[in-house]
Write an enzyme that holds these catalytic residues in place. Structure first.
Site, mmCIF file in Angstrom:
data_model
loop_
_atom_site.group_PDB
_atom_site.id
_atom_site.type_symbol
_atom_site.label_atom_id
_atom_site.label_comp_id
_atom_site.label_asym_id
_atom_site.label_seq_id
_atom_site.Cartn_x
_atom_site.Cartn_y
_atom_site.Cartn_z
ATOM 1 N N ARG A 162 0.986 -1.302 -0.051
ATOM 2 C CA ARG A 162 -0.087 0.030 0.079
ATOM 3 C C ARG A 162 1.016 1.211 0.001
ATOM 4 O O ARG A 162 0.573 2.144 0.696
ATOM 5 C CB ARG A 162 -0.975 0.050 1.105
ATOM 6 C CG ARG A 162 -1.790 -0.986 1.305
ATOM 7 C CD ARG A 162 -2.937 -1.287 0.227
ATOM 8 N NE ARG A 162 -3.857 -2.150 0.536
ATOM 9 C CZ ARG A 162 -3.522 -3.520 -0.076
ATOM 10 N NH1 ARG A 162 -2.340 -3.690 -0.814
ATOM 11 N NH2 ARG A 162 -4.435 -4.404 0.317
ATOM 12 N N SER A 236 -10.263 0.209 4.375
ATOM 13 C CA SER A 236 -9.349 0.016 5.249
ATOM 14 C C SER A 236 -8.606 1.378 5.624
ATOM 15 O O SER A 236 -8.100 1.971 4.848
ATOM 16 C CB SER A 236 -8.205 -0.895 5.050
ATOM 17 O OG SER A 236 -8.739 -2.201 4.698
ATOM 18 N N GLU A 332 -3.858 3.973 6.473
ATOM 19 C CA GLU A 332 -3.552 4.002 4.855
ATOM 20 C C GLU A 332 -4.195 5.095 4.110
ATOM 21 O O GLU A 332 -3.807 5.408 3.071
ATOM 22 C CB GLU A 332 -4.559 2.534 4.664
ATOM 23 C CG GLU A 332 -4.347 2.288 3.060
ATOM 24 C CD GLU A 332 -5.036 0.894 2.996
ATOM 25 O OE1 GLU A 332 -4.986 -0.048 3.554
ATOM 26 O OE2 GLU A 332 -5.912 0.876 1.834
#
Ligand code: FAD
Length: 336
Positions: A162, A236, A332
């Protein structure tokens, strides 16, 4: 060119946060983007895609430019691969469906990820055992300050979990214009991750295909993740943290049920959702900001939460996980 001033960004972010942009415009070509950059040269610039990985914690005192560059073009092919150039403003899932229809393999496990193609390299999107890096060939991006177009190869992008150079050294420096993908003519199926095999069985699939895998992923995602149209969210909120094996062993003694995945490089990835749940946050709600009742990694806006309220909740979660497990979670979602 029309100037849009004091525009609410509520329809442009999946958290549905009612922040305002001082200026707002869309561009559907590099030339249009360059015109905007000249017009708004005195102000900070923020390039917006589908708004599915952003939390606006206040108004944006600058210019938000929404990318609407379209086009999916087969550039060339060889015995094993097709090379497909895609405009950054194409919707990611629509691109996946286009690939399925042409029998181009590689992105089926990434079905139903919200957002645009142009944002896909920013955090090296990933799901169900596949990441963008597995199909990425190159991208073209305009350096916002220098107004020059650069081509980035996979190595240039410094992809990680990520993560990419665009979240770090080059944060907000470039506008990605197009991404070129290398897709397989003969599929290699990835079914071992998550509940894909189980779902394929449930679907009664006898002959495995990329369409079947895509449908399995769509079914699983639709049943597990809150739809931002119903409960605004950005997927998320935290990354799954990576820790050294020794730290994991230490935690395992104290918390025998800890959920973790060993990685090849001698580290262990911990399930952030499990740790958040252990701290009692799953289903928690304060005002309109909450931690989703089924998926603890997802923070939600039940109605009129401000970006700051969601951010404060994320801070409290982060601190409690650190206190209980000695592990610092990383966000994130891009905070603005
Ligand atoms: C329900 C839900 C599920 C999700 N599931 C996943 C998942 O499984 N895996 C995963 O990886 N992600 C997931 N996400 C996160 C998100 O979908 C991805 O990160 C997606 O790539 C964001 O795309 P976007 O166009 O919405 O980006 P935005 O939110 O608009 O922007 C994100 C960042 O990218 C930058 N950016 C966007 N476009 C450009 C461009 N053309 N040039 C330069 N910078 C740009 C923005 O400035 C910002 O910093 C999920 C989100 C939601 C809401």
């Amino acid at each position: 060119m029309q100037v849009h001033e004091n525009i609410s960004l509520k329809p442009y972010n999946t958290f549905s946060i009612d922040a305002k942009a001082r200026f707002f415009n869309t561009f559907s070509s590099t030339e249009e983007l360059e015109e905007h950059l000249m017009l708004y040269s005195e102000y900070p610039i923020f390039i917006l895609g589908g708004g599915s990985n952003i939390l606006f914690t206040g108004d944006y005192d600058g210019t938000v430019l929404k990318n609407d560059i379209k086009g999916i073009e087969l550039q060339h092919e060889d015995a094993d691969y097709v090379y497909v150039k895609v405009g950054a403003g194409e919707n990611w899932h629509q691109f996946v469906l286009h690939c399925l229809n042409h029998n181009w393999a590689g992105v089926e496990n990434l079905s139903l990820i919200p957002g645009d193609v142009g944002a896909s390299p920013i955090q090296n999107i990933g799901a169900y055992g596949v990441e963008l890096i597995d199909v990425f060939w190159s991208l073209e991006a305009l350096h916002i300050a220098e107004r020059r177009i650069h081509t980035f190869t996979p190595v240039d992008c410094e992809f990680g979990y990520r993560d990419s150079i665009f979240k770090n050294r080059y944060k907000n420096d470039f506008a990605i214009l197009s991404v070129t993908f290398q897709l397989k003519k003969k599929p290699v199926f990835h079914t071992s991750y998550g509940a894909i095999t189980e779902e394929l069985e449930k679907m009664g699939v006898k002959d495995l295909s990329i369409k079947a895998i895509s449908q399995a992923v769509i079914n699983i995602r639709s049943s597990r993740l809150p739809d931002p149209q119903t409960i605004p969210n950005a997927g998320s909120f935290f990354k799954n943290p990576e820790v050294p094996t020794e730290k994991y062993e230490e935690l395992k003694l104290k918390f025998p049920d800890i959920v973790a995945y060993p990685l090849a490089k001698g580290t262990v990835k911990l399930a952030a959702a499990w740790m958040i749940e252990q701290c009692g946050w799953k289903g928690y709600r304060k005002g309109d900001a909450g931690c989703h009742a089924k998926q603890a990694l997802v923070l939600v806006n039940y109605a009129n939460a401000t970006g700051d309220e969601i951010y404060q909740l994320s801070e409290e979660i982060l601190q409690s996980v650190n206190k209980k497990f000695g592990v610092l979670l990383e966000r994130e979602v891009n905070i603005l």
